[in-house]
Structures are given as structure tokens and as C-alpha cells.
Design a protein around this motif. Structure first.
Motif, PDB file in Angstrom:
ATOM      1  N   SER A   1      44.872  43.280  20.589  1.00  0.00           N
ATOM      2  CA  SER A   1      44.922  42.011  21.306  1.00  0.00           C
ATOM      3  C   SER A   1      44.749  42.275  22.796  1.00  0.00           C
ATOM      4  CB  SER A   1      46.273  41.324  21.056  1.00  0.00           C
ATOM      5  OG  SER A   1      46.352  40.113  21.763  1.00  0.00           O
ATOM      6  N   PRO A   2      43.737  41.686  23.446  1.00  0.00           N
ATOM      7  CA  PRO A   2      43.487  41.997  24.857  1.00  0.00           C
ATOM      8  C   PRO A   2      44.618  41.505  25.760  1.00  0.00           C
ATOM      9  CG  PRO A   2      42.132  40.153  24.158  1.00  0.00           C
ATOM     10  CD  PRO A   2      42.792  40.682  22.915  1.00  0.00           C
ATOM     11  N   THR A   3      45.043  42.364  26.660  1.00  0.00           N
ATOM     12  CA  THR A   3      46.068  41.988  27.633  1.00  0.00           C
ATOM     13  C   THR A   3      45.452  41.650  28.979  1.00  0.00           C
ATOM     14  OG1 THR A   3      46.358  44.320  28.185  1.00  0.00           O
ATOM     15  CG2 THR A   3      47.871  43.376  26.560  1.00  0.00           C
ATOM     16  N   TRP A   4      44.156  41.931  29.146  1.00  0.00           N
ATOM     17  CA  TRP A   4      43.488  41.619  30.401  1.00  0.00           C
ATOM     18  C   TRP A   4      42.030  41.252  30.135  1.00  0.00           C
ATOM     19  CZ3 TRP A   4      39.343  44.804  31.035  1.00  0.00           C
ATOM     20  CH2 TRP A   4      39.419  46.100  30.474  1.00  0.00           C
ATOM     21  N   ARG A   5      41.448  40.648  31.136  1.00  0.00           N
ATOM     22  CA  ARG A   5      40.033  40.253  31.085  1.00  0.00           C
ATOM     23  C   ARG A   5      39.469  40.474  32.481  1.00  0.00           C
ATOM     24  NH1 ARG A   5      36.935  36.538  27.953  1.00  0.00           N
ATOM     25  NH2 ARG A   5      35.306  35.457  29.107  1.00  0.00           N
ATOM     26  N   LEU A   6      38.381  41.201  32.566  1.00  0.00           N
ATOM     27  CA  LEU A   6      37.735  41.479  33.850  1.00  0.00           C
ATOM     28  C   LEU A   6      36.446  40.680  33.931  1.00  0.00           C
ATOM     29  CD1 LEU A   6      37.258  44.961  35.500  1.00  0.00           C
ATOM     30  CD2 LEU A   6      35.306  43.404  35.268  1.00  0.00           C
ATOM     31  N   GLU A   7      36.221  40.043  35.071  1.00  0.00           N
ATOM     32  CA  GLU A   7      35.000  39.273  35.314  1.00  0.00           C
ATOM     33  C   GLU A   7      34.436  39.671  36.671  1.00  0.00           C
ATOM     34  OE1 GLU A   7      37.207  35.382  33.298  1.00  0.00           O
ATOM     35  OE2 GLU A   7      36.511  35.319  35.387  1.00  0.00           O
ATOM     36  N   TRP A   8      33.141  39.811  36.743  1.00  0.00           N
ATOM     37  CA  TRP A   8      32.474  39.995  38.039  1.00  0.00           C
ATOM     38  C   TRP A   8      31.305  39.043  38.100  1.00  0.00           C
ATOM     39  CZ3 TRP A   8      27.474  41.118  39.512  1.00  0.00           C
ATOM     40  CH2 TRP A   8      27.288  41.322  40.896  1.00  0.00           C
ATOM     41  N   GLY A   9      31.168  38.350  39.242  1.00  0.00           N
ATOM     42  CA  GLY A   9      30.069  37.410  39.398  1.00  0.00           C
ATOM     43  C   GLY A   9      30.258  36.563  40.632  1.00  0.00           C
ATOM     44  N   PRO A  10      29.604  35.400  40.693  1.00  0.00           N
ATOM     45  CA  PRO A  10      29.724  34.518  41.849  1.00  0.00           C
ATOM     46  C   PRO A  10      31.184  34.192  42.148  1.00  0.00           C
ATOM     47  CG  PRO A  10      27.951  33.786  40.419  1.00  0.00           C
ATOM     48  CD  PRO A  10      28.656  34.881  39.689  1.00  0.00           C
ATOM     49  N   SER A  11      31.520  34.192  43.428  1.00  0.00           N
ATOM     50  CA  SER A  11      32.905  34.001  43.841  1.00  0.00           C
ATOM     51  C   SER A  11      33.319  32.543  43.746  1.00  0.00           C
ATOM     52  CB  SER A  11      33.088  34.482  45.277  1.00  0.00           C
ATOM     53  OG  SER A  11      34.396  34.256  45.726  1.00  0.00           O
ATOM     54  N   HIS A  12      34.580  32.332  43.355  1.00  0.00           N
ATOM     55  CA  HIS A  12      35.190  30.999  43.400  1.00  0.00           C
ATOM     56  C   HIS A  12      35.962  30.778  44.691  1.00  0.00           C
ATOM     57  CE1 HIS A  12      35.329  30.676  38.729  1.00  0.00           C
ATOM     58  NE2 HIS A  12      34.128  30.520  39.226  1.00  0.00           N
ATOM     59  N   ARG A  13      36.040  31.790  45.516  1.00  0.00           N
ATOM     60  CA  ARG A  13      36.845  31.743  46.732  1.00  0.00           C
ATOM     61  C   ARG A  13      35.979  32.140  47.910  1.00  0.00           C
ATOM     62  NH1 ARG A  13      39.317  29.735  43.160  1.00  0.00           N
ATOM     63  NH2 ARG A  13      41.574  29.900  42.737  1.00  0.00           N
ATOM     64  N   ALA A  14      35.696  31.172  48.793  1.00  0.00           N
ATOM     65  CA  ALA A  14      34.839  31.469  49.941  1.00  0.00           C
ATOM     66  C   ALA A  14      35.427  32.576  50.800  1.00  0.00           C
ATOM     67  CB  ALA A  14      34.645  30.196  50.769  1.00  0.00           C
ATOM     68  N   TYR A  15      36.759  32.666  50.834  1.00  0.00           N
ATOM     69  CA  TYR A  15      37.381  33.662  51.703  1.00  0.00           C
ATOM     70  C   TYR A  15      37.213  35.088  51.179  1.00  0.00           C
ATOM     71  CZ  TYR A  15      41.463  33.330  48.504  1.00  0.00           C
ATOM     72  OH  TYR A  15      42.308  33.330  47.413  1.00  0.00           O
ATOM     73  N   LEU A  16      36.663  35.253  49.972  1.00  0.00           N
ATOM     74  CA  LEU A  16      36.422  36.584  49.422  1.00  0.00           C
ATOM     75  C   LEU A  16      34.956  36.992  49.498  1.00  0.00           C
ATOM     76  CD1 LEU A  16      38.705  36.569  46.242  1.00  0.00           C
ATOM     77  CD2 LEU A  16      39.150  37.654  48.449  1.00  0.00           C
ATOM     78  N   GLY A  17      34.108  36.108  49.989  1.00  0.00           N
ATOM     79  CA  GLY A  17      32.690  36.424  50.052  1.00  0.00           C
ATOM     80  C   GLY A  17      31.912  35.792  48.916  1.00  0.00           C
ATOM     81  N   ARG A  18      30.660  36.185  48.773  1.00  0.00           N
ATOM     82  CA  ARG A  18      29.764  35.531  47.813  1.00  0.00           C
ATOM     83  C   ARG A  18      30.032  35.944  46.371  1.00  0.00           C
ATOM     84  NH1 ARG A  18      23.660  35.944  49.640  1.00  0.00           N
ATOM     85  NH2 ARG A  18      23.498  34.604  47.797  1.00  0.00           N
TER      86      ARG A  18
END
Length: 221
Positions: free
Chosen positions: A33-50
Motif C-alpha cells: 500500500s503506497p504511503t507516498w506519491r511523488l509528482e513533478w510538473g507544472p507548479s501550482h504555487r507561483a512562489y515556487l517557480g514554473r
């Protein structure tokens, strides 16, 4: 670069799924059973960059509990953004377009310098579950965040708890495949301590569940 991330995932025994739009990917543990999930892609937070990397996992706290932990300089910058939103003559209420953790900076109690202890000059936190966050940062979590911020190439980051989901976000313009094992290790330790502290303080609402797949923002192939 996504191919390199896929290769690292295969080496670690993780499941790799590319986005249909070819602008990101999702990685999960390869078995059980997964305890984590990793995602990389377009940012949802402008303060973190693109673009950003997100690691998510469920924590057994009341769904009304919330918290945000930020580097001091980033918190100061977001404070100015919140102040501008609140004092804008055109605004009659807090801008609902602001991310929830940014709004919390205006309405939630903050940990004092004494409560933050050794991390007072490096981190800031706002939360409605102060005993839990204080105990959490006093353990390995504070040290691990400090390690990320004091690395040779520190990235802007935000650690949040919202509706029972713990999320670590890092600004990441490209998928730094070589760092994925380290970042997963950090998140697993931060998540495990969050669960432990919740149980130790009697704040846990039950066994943590799987990270909610619906929080993924990238369509999967």
C-alpha cells in the motif's frame, strides 16, 4: 530528463507513470500500500517557480488541522503578499485565489522563536495544531528541512498539512533524477515522524490511508 527519472524509479523498484501531456510524471512505491506519491510538473504555487516537485502522504490528524512550514525568507515574502492583498482598497476580503497556506499566514497562530528552538532563524510555521508542529519540528523533521535548505543548491520549499494530507513542495525547474531517492527518504522520515507525533499527543484520528490519487494534477498516460 523524464527518462532519467524513469530509470531511477526502475532502479529503486518504484512505479513510474508519465503524464499524458508529456510535461511531468508521477512515481509511487512499487509494492504494498503506497504511503507516498511523488509528482513533478507544472507548479501550482507561483512562489515556487514554473515547475515543482510534490511529495504527498496521508497523516492521521483531524481533517480540520492545518499547518505550513516555510523558510524564513520565503515566509517574509509571502507575508508581504498577504499584507498587500488585505490592504488593497479594491479588496473587500482575502483573495481566494491565494493558496490556502498563504491565507493561513494571516489567520493562524505562529510558532514563537522559543517554540522553534534551534530552527528559529531558518524556519517559520503557522498552524492551528501548535503542540503537534512544535514536537514534529523538534525531532528529525527540523533537521531534515534544515539540510535541504543548507545544501549547495537549495530550492524554495513549503511543507503543508491540509485535510489530512502532508505535502512537501520544492521548486524544481527540471526533474533532478539523481536527487529523487534522497528526497523520498527525507519525505518518508518527515511523514513517519508526523504520524508518530500525532499518535504520541493523542491527536491521531486513525490509521493513515493511502495518498489520495485525486490530488494528482497531471493526467496520467
Amino acid at each position: 530528463m523524464c527518462r532519467q527519472a524513469a530509470a531511477v524509479a526502475a532502479l529503486q523498484g518504484w512505479r513510474y507513470k508519465p503524464a499524458r501531456t508529456h510535461d511531468g510524471f508521477v512515481i509511487e512505491p512499487g509494492s504494498g500500500s503506497p504511503t507516498w506519491r511523488l509528482e513533478w510538473g507544472p507548479s501550482h504555487r507561483a512562489y515556487l517557480g514554473r515547475r515543482e516537485l510534490r511529495l504527498r502522504g496521508s497523516v492521521p490528524l483531524d481533517l480540520g488541522a492545518h499547518a505550513v512550514v516555510l523558510p524564513r525568507p520565503l515566509m517574509a515574502a509571502l507575508d508581504r503578499e498577504v499584507y498587500s492583498a488585505l490592504t488593497d482598497a479594491v479588496q473587500t476580503r482575502m483573495d481566494e485565489a491565494l493558496p490556502e497556506e498563504v491565507r493561513w499566514l494571516a489567520v493562524s497562530p505562529r510558532l514563537t522563536a522559543q517554540a522553534l528552538g534551534a530552527w528559529r532563524d531558518l524556519l517559520g510555521a503557522a498552524t492551528n495544531v501548535q503542540p503537534w508542529v512544535q514536537a514534529w519540528l523538534a525531532g528529525r523533521t527540523g533537521a531534515l528541512l534544515a539540510r535541504l535548505l543548507q545544501s549547495d543548491t537549495p530550492a524554495p520549499l513549503a511543507l503543508t498539512l491540509h485535510q489530512g494530507v502532508l505535502t512537501l513542495r520544492l521548486g524544481m525547474a527540471r526533474p533532478e533524477a539523481e536527487r529523487l531517492p534522497e528526497l523520498v527518504e527525507v519525505f518518508e522520515a518527515v511523514w513517519a515522524e508526523a504520524v508518530q507525533r500525532a499518535q504520541g499527543l493523542g491527536l491521531d484520528g486513525g490509521r493513515p490511508g493511502d495518498p489520495p490519487s485525486e490530488t494528482a494534477v497531471m493526467p496520467l498516460a
